[in-house]
Design a protein around this motif. Structure first.
Motif, PDB file in Angstrom:
ATOM      1  N   MET A  42       0.845  -1.190   0.000  1.00  0.00           N
ATOM      2  CA  MET A  42       0.000   0.000   0.000  1.00  0.00           C
ATOM      3  C   MET A  42       0.884   1.245   0.000  1.00  0.00           C
ATOM      4  N   ARG A  43       0.481   2.251  -0.757  1.00  0.00           N
ATOM      5  CA  ARG A  43       1.260   3.480  -0.793  1.00  0.00           C
ATOM      6  C   ARG A  43       0.324   4.672  -0.654  1.00  0.00           C
ATOM      7  N   GLU A  44       0.864   5.737  -0.176  1.00  0.00           N
ATOM      8  CA  GLU A  44       0.108   6.979  -0.046  1.00  0.00           C
ATOM      9  C   GLU A  44       0.004   7.654  -1.403  1.00  0.00           C
ATOM     10  N   LEU A  45      -1.090   8.372  -1.618  1.00  0.00           N
ATOM     11  CA  LEU A  45      -1.235   9.172  -2.831  1.00  0.00           C
ATOM     12  C   LEU A  45      -0.538  10.506  -2.638  1.00  0.00           C
ATOM     13  N   THR A  46      -0.036  11.066  -3.693  1.00  0.00           N
ATOM     14  CA  THR A  46       0.531  12.407  -3.612  1.00  0.00           C
ATOM     15  C   THR A  46      -0.616  13.399  -3.445  1.00  0.00           C
ATOM     16  N   ALA A  47      -0.281  14.629  -3.091  1.00  0.00           N
ATOM     17  CA  ALA A  47      -1.299  15.660  -2.897  1.00  0.00           C
ATOM     18  C   ALA A  47      -2.083  15.889  -4.188  1.00  0.00           C
ATOM     19  N   ASP A  48      -1.397  15.891  -5.330  1.00  0.00           N
ATOM     20  CA  ASP A  48      -2.088  16.076  -6.612  1.00  0.00           C
ATOM     21  C   ASP A  48      -3.038  14.919  -6.896  1.00  0.00           C
ATOM     22  N   GLN A  49      -2.596  13.702  -6.595  1.00  0.00           N
ATOM     23  CA  GLN A  49      -3.447  12.534  -6.817  1.00  0.00           C
ATOM     24  C   GLN A  49      -4.666  12.552  -5.889  1.00  0.00           C
ATOM     25  N   GLN A  50      -4.465  12.970  -4.640  1.00  0.00           N
ATOM     26  CA  GLN A  50      -5.585  13.063  -3.700  1.00  0.00           C
ATOM     27  C   GLN A  50      -6.608  14.083  -4.179  1.00  0.00           C
ATOM     28  N   ALA A  51      -6.121  15.231  -4.628  1.00  0.00           N
ATOM     29  CA  ALA A  51      -7.025  16.274  -5.116  1.00  0.00           C
ATOM     30  C   ALA A  51      -7.791  15.789  -6.344  1.00  0.00           C
ATOM     31  N   ALA A  52      -7.100  15.145  -7.276  1.00  0.00           N
ATOM     32  CA  ALA A  52      -7.752  14.645  -8.488  1.00  0.00           C
ATOM     33  C   ALA A  52      -8.772  13.563  -8.148  1.00  0.00           C
ATOM     34  N   GLN A  53      -8.441  12.698  -7.211  1.00  0.00           N
ATOM     35  CA  GLN A  53      -9.377  11.648  -6.811  1.00  0.00           C
ATOM     36  C   GLN A  53     -10.618  12.233  -6.141  1.00  0.00           C
ATOM     37  N   ALA A  54     -10.425  13.208  -5.264  1.00  0.00           N
ATOM     38  CA  ALA A  54     -11.561  13.828  -4.576  1.00  0.00           C
ATOM     39  C   ALA A  54     -12.476  14.532  -5.568  1.00  0.00           C
ATOM     40  N   VAL A  55     -11.901  15.291  -6.484  1.00  0.00           N
ATOM     41  CA  VAL A  55     -12.709  16.003  -7.481  1.00  0.00           C
ATOM     42  C   VAL A  55     -13.432  15.006  -8.383  1.00  0.00           C
ATOM     43  N   GLY A  56     -12.744  13.950  -8.763  1.00  0.00           N
ATOM     44  CA  GLY A  56     -13.349  12.950  -9.638  1.00  0.00           C
ATOM     45  C   GLY A  56     -14.493  12.199  -8.980  1.00  0.00           C
ATOM     46  N   ARG A  57     -14.383  11.963  -7.686  1.00  0.00           N
ATOM     47  CA  ARG A  57     -15.401  11.170  -7.001  1.00  0.00           C
ATOM     48  C   ARG A  57     -16.538  12.011  -6.423  1.00  0.00           C
ATOM     49  N   LEU A  58     -16.280  13.264  -6.100  1.00  0.00           N
ATOM     50  CA  LEU A  58     -17.282  14.075  -5.420  1.00  0.00           C
ATOM     51  C   LEU A  58     -17.962  15.105  -6.311  1.00  0.00           C
ATOM     52  N   THR A  59     -17.581  15.162  -7.571  1.00  0.00           N
ATOM     53  CA  THR A  59     -18.209  16.098  -8.506  1.00  0.00           C
ATOM     54  C   THR A  59     -18.558  15.354  -9.789  1.00  0.00           C
ATOM     55  N   PHE A  60     -19.067  16.078 -10.758  1.00  0.00           N
ATOM     56  CA  PHE A  60     -19.355  15.483 -12.055  1.00  0.00           C
ATOM     57  C   PHE A  60     -18.145  15.528 -12.975  1.00  0.00           C
ATOM     58  N   GLY A  61     -16.984  15.805 -12.436  1.00  0.00           N
ATOM     59  CA  GLY A  61     -15.753  15.871 -13.214  1.00  0.00           C
ATOM     60  C   GLY A  61     -15.067  17.202 -12.997  1.00  0.00           C
ATOM     61  N   ALA A  62     -13.767  17.181 -13.194  1.00  0.00           N
ATOM     62  CA  ALA A  62     -12.960  18.378 -12.950  1.00  0.00           C
ATOM     63  C   ALA A  62     -13.082  19.362 -14.109  1.00  0.00           C
ATOM     64  N   ARG A  63     -13.279  20.622 -13.751  1.00  0.00           N
ATOM     65  CA  ARG A  63     -13.200  21.701 -14.732  1.00  0.00           C
ATOM     66  C   ARG A  63     -11.730  22.079 -14.866  1.00  0.00           C
ATOM     67  N   PRO A  64     -11.370  22.800 -15.912  1.00  0.00           N
ATOM     68  CA  PRO A  64      -9.973  23.213 -16.046  1.00  0.00           C
ATOM     69  C   PRO A  64      -9.517  24.011 -14.821  1.00  0.00           C
ATOM     70  N   GLY A  65      -8.415  23.600 -14.237  1.00  0.00           N
ATOM     71  CA  GLY A  65      -7.851  24.286 -13.082  1.00  0.00           C
ATOM     72  C   GLY A  65      -8.436  23.868 -11.745  1.00  0.00           C
ATOM     73  N   GLU A  66      -9.465  23.014 -11.748  1.00  0.00           N
ATOM     74  CA  GLU A  66     -10.127  22.626 -10.495  1.00  0.00           C
ATOM     75  C   GLU A  66      -9.201  21.850  -9.568  1.00  0.00           C
ATOM     76  N   VAL A  67      -8.439  20.917 -10.105  1.00  0.00           N
ATOM     77  CA  VAL A  67      -7.540  20.121  -9.272  1.00  0.00           C
ATOM     78  C   VAL A  67      -6.490  21.024  -8.627  1.00  0.00           C
ATOM     79  N   GLU A  68      -5.999  21.995  -9.369  1.00  0.00           N
ATOM     80  CA  GLU A  68      -5.008  22.916  -8.812  1.00  0.00           C
ATOM     81  C   GLU A  68      -5.617  23.755  -7.687  1.00  0.00           C
ATOM     82  N   ARG A  69      -6.871  24.191  -7.859  1.00  0.00           N
ATOM     83  CA  ARG A  69      -7.537  24.966  -6.808  1.00  0.00           C
ATOM     84  C   ARG A  69      -7.762  24.111  -5.559  1.00  0.00           C
TER      85      ARG A  69
END
Length: 98
Positions: A42-69
């Motif tokens: 098992m490995r930890e996700l990077t901060a970018d991966q965590q943000a992308a996963q959260a946006v992907g699972r909790l919204t209808f998809g990331a808008r441009p720049g959403e993961v960075e925000r």
């Protein structure tokens, strides 16, 4: 009752008992207490991966720049904000809807 009917009835009864596990009680084992043992590989996700996963699972998809925000705000803080929508400023949307 003929021989065939008795045999098939006995077979169905035995099959039912076998399917139910024979009615043998099994002891309940306790769940491990926290912290749970580490899963091998098992490995930890990077901060970018965590943000992308959260946006992907909790919204209808990331808008441009959403993961960075989300990454700039912090994933945990962003999730808490999503769970309290009354705290999000909707002034821009209200202006568009007028």
């Amino acid at each position: 009752m003929n021989y065939f009917a008795r045999g098939s009835t006995l077979f169905l009864a035995l099959a039912s008992v076998a399917a139910c596990g024979g009615g043998v009680a099994r002891p309940v084992t306790a769940l491990p207490t926290a912290p749970y043992p580490a899963i091998i590989g098992m490995r930890e996700l990077t901060a970018d991966q965590q943000a992308a996963q959260a946006v992907g699972r909790l919204t209808f998809g990331a808008r441009p720049g959403e993961v960075e925000r989300v990454n700039a705000m912090g994933t945990d803080r962003w999730i808490e904000r999503q769970l309290a929508p009354e705290t999000i400023n909707d002034a821009a949307l209200d202006a568009v809807l007028q």
